[in-house]
Design a protein around this motif. Structure first.
Motif, PDB file in Angstrom:
ATOM      1  N   PHE A  41       0.829  -1.194   0.000  1.00 52.41           N
ATOM      2  CA  PHE A  41       0.000   0.000   0.000  1.00 52.41           C
ATOM      3  C   PHE A  41       0.866   1.247   0.000  1.00 52.41           C
ATOM      4  CE2 PHE A  41      -2.918  -3.100   1.761  1.00 52.41           C
ATOM      5  CZ  PHE A  41      -4.160  -2.710   1.277  1.00 52.41           C
ATOM      6  N   GLY A  42       0.450   2.250  -0.764  1.00 47.96           N
ATOM      7  CA  GLY A  42       1.007   3.590  -0.673  1.00 47.96           C
ATOM      8  C   GLY A  42       0.115   4.373   0.272  1.00 47.96           C
ATOM      9  N   VAL A  43       0.690   4.936   1.331  1.00 46.47           N
ATOM     10  CA  VAL A  43      -0.094   5.564   2.402  1.00 46.47           C
ATOM     11  C   VAL A  43       0.244   7.043   2.490  1.00 46.47           C
ATOM     12  CG1 VAL A  43      -0.538   5.553   4.891  1.00 46.47           C
ATOM     13  CG2 VAL A  43      -0.173   3.389   3.679  1.00 46.47           C
ATOM     14  N   MET A  44      -0.814   7.872   2.475  1.00 46.90           N
ATOM     15  CA  MET A  44      -0.652   9.308   2.684  1.00 46.90           C
ATOM     16  C   MET A  44      -1.347   9.686   3.987  1.00 46.90           C
ATOM     17  SD  MET A  44      -1.782  12.619   0.405  1.00 46.90           S
ATOM     18  CE  MET A  44      -0.458  12.455  -0.787  1.00 46.90           C
ATOM     19  N   THR A  45      -0.577  10.225   4.914  1.00 42.86           N
ATOM     20  CA  THR A  45      -1.143  10.685   6.186  1.00 42.86           C
ATOM     21  C   THR A  45      -1.691  12.098   6.017  1.00 42.86           C
ATOM     22  OG1 THR A  45       0.926  11.655   6.934  1.00 42.86           O
ATOM     23  CG2 THR A  45       0.541   9.316   7.499  1.00 42.86           C
ATOM     24  N   ARG A  46      -2.455  12.538   6.982  1.00 41.17           N
ATOM     25  CA  ARG A  46      -2.960  13.908   6.975  1.00 41.17           C
ATOM     26  C   ARG A  46      -1.791  14.894   6.989  1.00 41.17           C
ATOM     27  NH1 ARG A  46      -6.668  13.810  10.931  1.00 41.17           N
ATOM     28  NH2 ARG A  46      -8.262  13.205   9.449  1.00 41.17           N
ATOM     29  N   ALA A  48       1.446  18.785   4.025  1.00 41.50           N
ATOM     30  CA  ALA A  48       2.754  19.178   3.496  1.00 41.50           C
ATOM     31  C   ALA A  48       2.682  19.334   1.972  1.00 41.50           C
ATOM     32  CB  ALA A  48       3.820  18.154   3.883  1.00 41.50           C
ATOM     33  N   LEU A  49       1.992  18.413   1.293  1.00 45.47           N
ATOM     34  CA  LEU A  49       1.820  18.508  -0.154  1.00 45.47           C
ATOM     35  C   LEU A  49       1.126  19.820  -0.515  1.00 45.47           C
ATOM     36  CD1 LEU A  49       1.795  17.289  -3.065  1.00 45.47           C
ATOM     37  CD2 LEU A  49      -0.384  16.206  -2.440  1.00 45.47           C
ATOM     38  N   LEU A  50       0.054  20.147   0.197  1.00 48.24           N
ATOM     39  CA  LEU A  50      -0.680  21.386  -0.076  1.00 48.24           C
ATOM     40  C   LEU A  50       0.195  22.619   0.159  1.00 48.24           C
ATOM     41  CD1 LEU A  50      -4.123  20.456   1.502  1.00 48.24           C
ATOM     42  CD2 LEU A  50      -3.683  20.925  -0.917  1.00 48.24           C
TER      43      LEU A  50
END
Length: 174
Positions: free
Chosen positions: A124-129, A134-136
């Motif tokens: 799985f590729g996991v993106m945390t809040r 950070a991306l935003l």
């Protein structure tokens, strides 16, 4: 209290960022068309915000009712989405590589709507809040593009669920 992917499934093996597996990631998401509006370069940049985990068979990666702070994209393997109904867990969807889970809780902070259990060893590729924020902050254009993709995905799922729950709705609409 939020549930961290690795804490929820202690047998999960951290594999680094998805950027180390970007070709496999792109191959997995391509058939799902979620990232059709993303260039290869944008997808590669986005992959830097996703952590990759290897998960054994029969592992719960999302538990219904838990608070959540991540979304996960199945890169390899198989999993099922389970929903409790009348005291029993029922399979509502067989997850295929490239499909995403957990995005609603990532966005609204509400408890998980369903569970997800692997049916074979999976990655799985996991993106945390925190990664999402950070991306935003670091790449606002890409972050907004990702957020619009999440909105389109959820809108599509809502339409599909509505049509399934209310057969004949199309014939009655103007």
């Amino acid at each position: 209290m939020t549930s961290n992917f690795a804490e929820l499934q202690p047998d999960a093996e951290p594999l680094g960022t998805v950027s180390g597996f970007v070709n496999e990631f792109i191959e997995a998401v391509e058939p799902q068309h979620m990232f059709d509006d993303f260039s290869r370069q944008e997808t590669a940049l986005l992959s830097e915000y996703l952590e990759c985990f290897g998960v054994p068979r029969d592992s719960t990666v999302v538990r219904e009712g838990d608070e959540g702070d991540f979304l996960a994209i199945l890169v390899t393997g198989q999993a099922v989405i389970l929903k409790k109904h009348d005291g029993e867990e029922k399979v509502v969807h067989a997850l295929k590589p490239g499909e995403m889970i957990g995005e609603m809780s990532l966005i609204d902070g509400q408890r998980r709507f369903a569970s997800c259990v692997t049916t074979e060893p999976s990655d799985f590729g996991v993106m945390t809040r925190d990664s999402f924020n950070a991306l935003l902050a670091e790449h606002p254009r890409l972050g907004n593009k990702f957020m619009l993709m999440l909105l389109r995905l959820n809108t599509s799922r809502l339409r599909h669920a509505t049509f399934r729950m209310l057969p004949g709705i199309l014939e009655n609409s103007v």
